[in-house]
Design a protein around this motif. Structure first.
Motif, PDB file in Angstrom:
ATOM      1  N   THR A   1     -49.565   3.890  10.754  1.00 30.16           N
ATOM      2  CA  THR A   1     -48.780   5.108  10.520  1.00 30.16           C
ATOM      3  C   THR A   1     -47.363   4.966  11.066  1.00 30.16           C
ATOM      4  O   THR A   1     -46.417   5.478  10.463  1.00 30.16           O
ATOM      5  CB  THR A   1     -49.465   6.329  11.166  1.00 30.16           C
ATOM      6  OG1 THR A   1     -49.733   6.059  12.553  1.00 30.16           O
ATOM      7  CG2 THR A   1     -50.776   6.649  10.471  1.00 30.16           C
ATOM      8  N   SER A   2     -47.205   4.252  12.194  1.00 30.24           N
ATOM      9  CA  SER A   2     -45.861   4.044  12.750  1.00 30.24           C
ATOM     10  C   SER A   2     -45.009   3.207  11.802  1.00 30.24           C
ATOM     11  O   SER A   2     -43.816   3.480  11.605  1.00 30.24           O
ATOM     12  CB  SER A   2     -45.949   3.356  14.117  1.00 30.24           C
ATOM     13  OG  SER A   2     -46.629   4.165  15.050  1.00 30.24           O
ATOM     14  N   THR A   3     -45.618   2.177  11.211  1.00 32.41           N
ATOM     15  CA  THR A   3     -44.894   1.337  10.250  1.00 32.41           C
ATOM     16  C   THR A   3     -44.488   2.142   9.022  1.00 32.41           C
ATOM     17  O   THR A   3     -43.372   2.009   8.502  1.00 32.41           O
ATOM     18  CB  THR A   3     -45.755   0.135   9.832  1.00 32.41           C
ATOM     19  OG1 THR A   3     -46.140  -0.596  10.996  1.00 32.41           O
ATOM     20  CG2 THR A   3     -44.985  -0.784   8.891  1.00 32.41           C
ATOM     21  N   LEU A   4     -45.412   2.983   8.554  1.00 32.47           N
ATOM     22  CA  LEU A   4     -45.100   3.851   7.418  1.00 32.47           C
ATOM     23  C   LEU A   4     -43.924   4.766   7.729  1.00 32.47           C
ATOM     24  O   LEU A   4     -42.987   4.901   6.933  1.00 32.47           O
ATOM     25  CB  LEU A   4     -46.323   4.698   7.075  1.00 32.47           C
ATOM     26  CG  LEU A   4     -47.262   4.222   5.963  1.00 32.47           C
ATOM     27  CD1 LEU A   4     -48.447   5.164   5.856  1.00 32.47           C
ATOM     28  CD2 LEU A   4     -46.531   4.130   4.641  1.00 32.47           C
ATOM     29  N   LEU A   5     -43.977   5.396   8.888  1.00 27.88           N
ATOM     30  CA  LEU A   5     -42.903   6.309   9.279  1.00 27.88           C
ATOM     31  C   LEU A   5     -41.579   5.575   9.401  1.00 27.88           C
ATOM     32  O   LEU A   5     -40.531   6.083   8.982  1.00 27.88           O
ATOM     33  CB  LEU A   5     -43.256   6.994  10.605  1.00 27.88           C
ATOM     34  CG  LEU A   5     -44.340   8.073  10.531  1.00 27.88           C
ATOM     35  CD1 LEU A   5     -44.768   8.494  11.939  1.00 27.88           C
ATOM     36  CD2 LEU A   5     -43.847   9.294   9.764  1.00 27.88           C
TER      37      LEU A   5
ATOM     38  N   ARG B   1     -48.800   0.152  -3.439  1.00 25.27           N
ATOM     39  CA  ARG B   1     -47.922  -0.487  -2.453  1.00 25.27           C
ATOM     40  C   ARG B   1     -47.005  -1.512  -3.113  1.00 25.27           C
ATOM     41  O   ARG B   1     -45.807  -1.577  -2.810  1.00 25.27           O
ATOM     42  CB  ARG B   1     -48.760  -1.153  -1.369  1.00 25.27           C
ATOM     43  CG  ARG B   1     -47.932  -1.756  -0.229  1.00 25.27           C
ATOM     44  CD  ARG B   1     -48.760  -2.709   0.603  1.00 25.27           C
ATOM     45  NE  ARG B   1     -49.125  -3.884  -0.165  1.00 25.27           N
ATOM     46  CZ  ARG B   1     -48.851  -5.144   0.202  1.00 25.27           C
ATOM     47  NH1 ARG B   1     -48.222  -5.374   1.337  1.00 25.27           N
ATOM     48  NH2 ARG B   1     -49.234  -6.158  -0.530  1.00 25.27           N
ATOM     49  N   ARG B   2     -47.536  -2.329  -4.023  1.00 31.08           N
ATOM     50  CA  ARG B   2     -46.709  -3.334  -4.699  1.00 31.08           C
ATOM     51  C   ARG B   2     -45.586  -2.681  -5.500  1.00 31.08           C
ATOM     52  O   ARG B   2     -44.456  -3.180  -5.528  1.00 31.08           O
ATOM     53  CB  ARG B   2     -47.582  -4.190  -5.626  1.00 31.08           C
ATOM     54  CG  ARG B   2     -48.568  -5.087  -4.898  1.00 31.08           C
ATOM     55  CD  ARG B   2     -49.326  -5.960  -5.892  1.00 31.08           C
ATOM     56  NE  ARG B   2     -50.289  -6.824  -5.224  1.00 31.08           N
ATOM     57  CZ  ARG B   2     -51.080  -7.679  -5.859  1.00 31.08           C
ATOM     58  NH1 ARG B   2     -51.014  -7.766  -7.188  1.00 31.08           N
ATOM     59  NH2 ARG B   2     -51.939  -8.422  -5.185  1.00 31.08           N
ATOM     60  N   TRP B   3     -45.912  -1.579  -6.131  1.00 28.51           N
ATOM     61  CA  TRP B   3     -44.895  -0.887  -6.930  1.00 28.51           C
ATOM     62  C   TRP B   3     -43.847  -0.229  -6.033  1.00 28.51           C
ATOM     63  O   TRP B   3     -42.675  -0.169  -6.393  1.00 28.51           O
ATOM     64  CB  TRP B   3     -45.564   0.134  -7.853  1.00 28.51           C
ATOM     65  CG  TRP B   3     -46.208  -0.521  -9.035  1.00 28.51           C
ATOM     66  CD1 TRP B   3     -47.295  -1.352  -9.019  1.00 28.51           C
ATOM     67  CD2 TRP B   3     -45.801  -0.431 -10.401  1.00 28.51           C
ATOM     68  NE1 TRP B   3     -47.593  -1.775 -10.292  1.00 28.51           N
ATOM     69  CE2 TRP B   3     -46.709  -1.217 -11.166  1.00 28.51           C
ATOM     70  CE3 TRP B   3     -44.798   0.261 -11.067  1.00 28.51           C
ATOM     71  CZ2 TRP B   3     -46.604  -1.348 -12.551  1.00 28.51           C
ATOM     72  CZ3 TRP B   3     -44.696   0.141 -12.457  1.00 28.51           C
ATOM     73  CH2 TRP B   3     -45.589  -0.652 -13.179  1.00 28.51           C
ATOM     74  N   LEU B   4     -44.261   0.259  -4.876  1.00 24.41           N
ATOM     75  CA  LEU B   4     -43.289   0.819  -3.930  1.00 24.41           C
ATOM     76  C   LEU B   4     -42.321  -0.263  -3.454  1.00 24.41           C
ATOM     77  O   LEU B   4     -41.113  -0.034  -3.363  1.00 24.41           O
ATOM     78  CB  LEU B   4     -44.009   1.434  -2.730  1.00 24.41           C
ATOM     79  CG  LEU B   4     -44.698   2.774  -2.961  1.00 24.41           C
ATOM     80  CD1 LEU B   4     -45.510   3.164  -1.723  1.00 24.41           C
ATOM     81  CD2 LEU B   4     -43.694   3.862  -3.285  1.00 24.41           C
ATOM     82  N   ILE B   5     -42.853  -1.430  -3.149  1.00 22.02           N
ATOM     83  CA  ILE B   5     -42.000  -2.544  -2.717  1.00 22.02           C
ATOM     84  C   ILE B   5     -41.051  -2.928  -3.844  1.00 22.02           C
ATOM     85  O   ILE B   5     -39.852  -3.171  -3.619  1.00 22.02           O
ATOM     86  CB  ILE B   5     -42.867  -3.748  -2.290  1.00 22.02           C
ATOM     87  CG1 ILE B   5     -43.675  -3.393  -1.043  1.00 22.02           C
ATOM     88  CG2 ILE B   5     -41.993  -4.972  -2.020  1.00 22.02           C
ATOM     89  CD1 ILE B   5     -44.756  -4.403  -0.701  1.00 22.02           C
TER      90      ILE B   5
ATOM     91  N   LEU C   1     -40.937  -3.781   5.379  1.00 20.17           N
ATOM     92  CA  LEU C   1     -41.920  -3.126   6.251  1.00 20.17           C
ATOM     93  C   LEU C   1     -43.192  -2.787   5.469  1.00 20.17           C
ATOM     94  O   LEU C   1     -44.310  -2.918   5.984  1.00 20.17           O
ATOM     95  CB  LEU C   1     -41.319  -1.865   6.868  1.00 20.17           C
ATOM     96  CG  LEU C   1     -40.300  -2.088   7.982  1.00 20.17           C
ATOM     97  CD1 LEU C   1     -39.598  -0.779   8.336  1.00 20.17           C
ATOM     98  CD2 LEU C   1     -40.974  -2.645   9.223  1.00 20.17           C
ATOM     99  N   LEU C   2     -43.034  -2.370   4.212  1.00 22.38           N
ATOM    100  CA  LEU C   2     -44.202  -2.057   3.388  1.00 22.38           C
ATOM    101  C   LEU C   2     -45.050  -3.299   3.121  1.00 22.38           C
ATOM    102  O   LEU C   2     -46.261  -3.204   2.901  1.00 22.38           O
ATOM    103  CB  LEU C   2     -43.763  -1.439   2.062  1.00 22.38           C
ATOM    104  CG  LEU C   2     -43.223  -0.005   2.132  1.00 22.38           C
ATOM    105  CD1 LEU C   2     -42.693   0.427   0.759  1.00 22.38           C
ATOM    106  CD2 LEU C   2     -44.293   0.970   2.586  1.00 22.38           C
TER     107      LEU C   2
END
Length: 403
Positions: free
Chosen positions: A4-8, A67-71, A172-173
């Motif tokens: 969650t910290s990495t996401l934030l 996740r891949r699409w977000l990156i 980060l993602l």
């Protein structure tokens, strides 16, 4: 570092970049064209891009490894932003900005889907509160950082720094886990779009309360955005404030947002969803009414403080409510298809308030919009407080999956 910290951190860096970009692209475009109309066109690009993107984006999101699409979207946004300072003609800049808005529209829906899947349900309210805090901090610090960059560098350099922020967010993602779809999930076909529309429609008919709250929320946001589009003109020409006063008000609003974010984050586990929704929409509506009827700097300040502080309450409550009540495997389509309607409404409200502001006193247009927003808020609050809707606000409920 925890998941969650990495996401934030990832979304936080992207948010700070967005606010730096928001200031610098306005300055860059005005320096390039010298036209206020050219800058004003930026308000319409986002909703227009959503119209082209969101009627099909959700169908893709609910069928892929998000996740891949977000990156990928972070990488595309970085490239498009980096190209802007290299373009010298307005049509090409608008075309690039439109492409950027298309990718951002996809990213927003995909991000909601990914967050809903990867953040445990009992942690969503707290996570959303911290995310709102980061957004509030970016709102306060981002423009100041942009101003500092513009003092020591050119708008182009500031825009390139924004491009780097998207790359960092994407990196980060990469450290986070995927949430892949089942191997049996078929690839998207053209005919699936109509099927997906029917699936969302079927869910809407059988979950009318969820859709009612969602529609009231997005209508309120659309009215607020339309009023914000006229904010500078209203405060300077109607209320009689100076540019310095306006800058101070934005800082005060940012401070209120940060304090609101800190409050919600600190007491997220003690504040129920009902409390967040009721207090948030009640005081945001009051803030807009004070703003619409204000005749002094002090009155506007009180209104902006209420808006800044309680927007975090309403935003956290709204997002957590529909994450908890819309199935994981439907949330991409639900968010996108309702977002399509939201974009249409936003464009309509912006044009209506802008048009009526030219043929009628702007004060009248803003007051009417604020009263409408207050009316929507009252309906939402009354709906939330109905005793027979308790099941929708159970923090530990498990939503059924709908394909």
């Amino acid at each position: 570092m925890s998941r969650t910290s990495t996401l934030l951190l990832s979304f936080g860096i992207s948010q700070f970049g967005d606010f730096v970009y928001l200031v610098t692209i306005n300055v860059y475009l005005y320096q390039l064209t010298g036209s206020a109309a050219a800058v004003a066109g930026l308000w319409i690009i986002g909703p227009l891009a959503s119209l082209f993107m969101k009627f099909w984006a959700g169908s893709v999101i609910d069928r892929v490894d998000v996740r891949r699409w977000l990156i990928g979207t972070d990488a595309i946004r970085a490239l498009l932003v980096a190209l802007i300072p290299l373009i010298s003609t307005l049509p090409l800049i608008y075309l690039t900005l439109f492409g950027l808005a298309l990718v951002k529209a996809f990213f927003e829906s995909a991000a909601i889907s990914y967050l809903t899947q990867i953040v445990p349900e009992n942690s969503r309210k707290s996570f959303n509160a911290y995310r709102s805090l980061i957004t509030s901090s970016a709102f306060l610090i981002g423009p100041a950082l942009a101003g500092l960059l513009l003092l020591v560098a050119t708008p182009g350099v500031a825009i390139w720094i924004n491009a780097v922020s998207f790359l960092v967010s994407g990196l980060l993602l990469l450290t986070l886990p995927s949430v892949p779809r089942a191997a049996s999930t078929p690839k998207l076909q053209v005919g699936d779009l109509a099927t997906d529309w029917r699936t969302v429609s079927r869910f809407s008919r059988t979950n009318r309360f969820v859709c009612l709250i969602y529609i009231l929320g997005i209508l309120s946001m659309s009215l607020a955005l339309a009023m914000d589009a006229q904010e500078v003109v209203f405060l300077q020409t109607v209320v009689g404030l100076t540019t310095t006063d306006y800058g101070l008000l934005i800082s005060i609003t940012g401070i209120g947002s940060v304090l609101g974010g800190l409050t919600v984050a600190r007491f997220a586990n003690r504040l129920s969803l009902k409390a967040l929704l009721v207090s948030g929409y009640l005081f945001v509506a009051l803030g807009y009414l004070l703003y619409a009827t204000a005749d002094s700097f002090l009155m506007v300040t009180v209104g902006f403080l209420l808006l800044g502080f309680f927007n975090t309450f309403s935003g956290t409550g709204f997002l957590t409510f529909y994450q908890n009540n819309v199935p994981h495997d439907l949330i991409g389509r639900f968010t996108s298809l309702y977002g399509l309607g939201q974009s249409l409404v936003q464009i309509l409200f912006i044009l209506v308030i802008g048009f009526t502001g030219d043929v009628l006193p702007l004060r009248f247009s803003i007051i009417v919009a604020a009263v409408l927003l207050a009316g929507l808020s009252v309906v939402l609050i009354v709906s939330v407080l109905r005793s027979n809707k308790e099941a929708f606000f159970r923090e530990d409920q498990t939503t059924k999956q709908i394909s």
